[in-house]
Write an enzyme that holds these catalytic residues in place. Structure first.
Site, PDB file in Angstrom:
ATOM      1  N   LYS A  35       3.701 -21.142 -26.860  1.00  0.00           N
ATOM      2  CA  LYS A  35       2.659 -21.302 -25.837  1.00  0.00           C
ATOM      3  C   LYS A  35       2.970 -20.396 -24.642  1.00  0.00           C
ATOM      4  O   LYS A  35       4.099 -19.892 -24.520  1.00  0.00           O
ATOM      5  CB  LYS A  35       2.574 -22.772 -25.410  1.00  0.00           C
ATOM      6  CG  LYS A  35       3.872 -23.331 -24.819  1.00  0.00           C
ATOM      7  CD  LYS A  35       3.830 -24.865 -24.760  1.00  0.00           C
ATOM      8  CE  LYS A  35       5.079 -25.408 -24.094  1.00  0.00           C
ATOM      9  NZ  LYS A  35       5.154 -26.891 -24.168  1.00  0.00           N
ATOM     10  N   TYR A 254       9.881  -9.990   6.594  1.00  0.00           N
ATOM     11  CA  TYR A 254       8.834 -10.779   7.257  1.00  0.00           C
ATOM     12  C   TYR A 254       9.433 -11.959   8.012  1.00  0.00           C
ATOM     13  O   TYR A 254      10.269 -12.688   7.482  1.00  0.00           O
ATOM     14  CB  TYR A 254       7.839 -11.303   6.230  1.00  0.00           C
ATOM     15  CG  TYR A 254       6.885 -10.254   5.713  1.00  0.00           C
ATOM     16  CD1 TYR A 254       6.045  -9.563   6.571  1.00  0.00           C
ATOM     17  CD2 TYR A 254       6.833  -9.969   4.354  1.00  0.00           C
ATOM     18  CE1 TYR A 254       5.167  -8.607   6.086  1.00  0.00           C
ATOM     19  CE2 TYR A 254       5.954  -9.015   3.858  1.00  0.00           C
ATOM     20  CZ  TYR A 254       5.121  -8.329   4.732  1.00  0.00           C
ATOM     21  OH  TYR A 254       4.253  -7.384   4.256  1.00  0.00           O
TER      22      TYR A 254
END
Ligand SMILES: *Cc1c(COP(=O)(O)O)cnc(C)c1O
Length: 372
Positions: A35, A254
């Site tokens: 999956k 940042y």
């Protein structure tokens, strides 16, 4: 090289992990859980490799994933849809030849109707909820099914299944409780093959019924706490894009959340949260350069990360120099632990932006057996 990093997928290690699990659960068979595009590595690539190892059962989560996989394995292996079908998807699933997991009485009814409409039995897995409360027939529905077993007449029940909630923790009482419930329910269906265990369950110290559904352990993730017996399947290597030396007191990234406490060398690499490198690893995670730990300094940006490389010998520091993000010094489980998540999430978020190198299976490699 035009990407920010190179993801190497070692198919020999994948094949070896398949063999390790098979040895571990024998005489049970091993289904490959592919999956989420084979946990990010490529479902068809994984499936073709495992077919060469004798794997004949694959599990995906969604019907759409089955539609993508079936053409690659048709006639050689079965594809099971773990999440089952939404009402109205039965015809598409039957036409495709994928095999749904039936998770409720309603789903049984709709699949039976599809079978009757086609004038033949249709195959399915039947899932019982034995304690996880996620998917499968509830205890009340199981009672109703046992009272009216002929609703299953149009269905070729290939496997009875359930799923463990705590399989990665061998000490959890729920493992034995769920296995006991599974035994009691499935006793009403003599002769039908049974499948309970995922990777973690496959390493519990008991029998493993007829089939296990192995995902993370195939891909090298630890199936349980403690030493990891699996081979590493993925490696991720970035390159230094730029280097600078900043004086003590200078901020990085940042928000300037990192402040240099000493004169500090900073290396910038071209991997960021858009590549699936968790943003929460800002000021927490690390990379390895020349085998030396280089902590992440400041926030993880979308497309780049700044590393404190002050302690890395200068010979390893130049633009283009290799930077290990996943490899011999840092496993997917290490990264996951630093990020407060699990290896599954690290793998399934791996970026499509990476260059991908696939190392084919070679005879004789990875022949290590499980310690006896
Ligand atoms: C994802 C999944 C698996 C595989 O689990 P791993 O822990 O990756 O081995 C098995 N069964 C079901 C029902 C699943 O959803």
């Amino acid at each position: 090289m035009t990407a920010g990093a190179t993801l190497t997928i070692d198919l020999g290690a994948l094949a070896a992990n398949y063999r390790l699990i098979r040895q571990q659960v024998s005489p049970a068979q091993v289904a490959g859980v592919v999956k989420a595009d084979g946990y990010g590595l490529g479902a068809a690539l994984v499936a073709r490799t495992l077919i060469d190892e004798g794997c004949r059962h694959f599990c995906v989560a969604l019907l759409g994933e089955a539609a993508a996989l079936v053409p690659h394995v048709r006639g050689e292996a079965d594809v099971f849809v773990l999440n089952g079908l939404l009402p109205g998807d039965e015809a598409e699933c039957a036409t495709l030849g994928a095999i749904p997991v039936l998770n409720s009485l309603d789903q049984i009814e709709l699949w039976s109707a599809q079978a009757r409409a086609r004038g033949r039995k249709l195959p399915a897995m039947l899932q019982f909820d034995t304690g996880m409360s996620r998917m499968g027939l509830s205890p009340e529905e199981i009672d109703r099914l046992l009272a009216t077993p002929d609703v299953l007449d149009p269905i070729d029940v290939r496997f009875l299944i359930s799923h463990l909630a705590c399989a990665d923790d061998p000490t959890a009482a729920a493992n034995a409780e769920q296995a006991e419930r599974f035994r009691a329910i499935t006793a009403h269906f003599p002769g039908v093959p049974r499948a309970l265990d995922n990777s973690g369950g496959s390493f519990l110290d008991r029998g493993h019924f007829d089939l296990v559904r192995a995902g993370i352990a195939l891909y090298g993730g630890a199936p349980r706490a403690g030493a990891n017996p699996m081979h590493a399947v993925v490696a991720l290597e970035a390159r230094i894009a730029q280097l600078r030396t900043i004086p003590a007191g200078t901020g990085v990234g940042y928000g300037l959340t990192f402040r240099a406490e000493r004169e500090t060398r900073i290396a910038t690499i071209q991997v960021g949260y858009a590549d699936g490198w968790p943003r929460c690893l800002g000021n927490r995670g690390a990379a390895y350069i020349g085998g030396v730990r280089a902590p992440i300094a400041g926030r993880v940006s979308m497309d780049s990360i700044t590393l404190d490389v002050t302690d890395v010998p200068a010979e390893h520091l130049f633009p283009g120099a290799p930077v290990e993000l996943v490899g011999p010094h840092q496993s997917i489980d290490d990264v996951a632990n630093d990020a407060g998540t699990i290896s599954y999430e690290i793998l399934t978020q791996l970026s499509r932006r990476y260059d991908r190198i696939v190392v084919p299976v070679t005879e004789g490699a990875h022949n290590r057996s499980l310690a006896q």
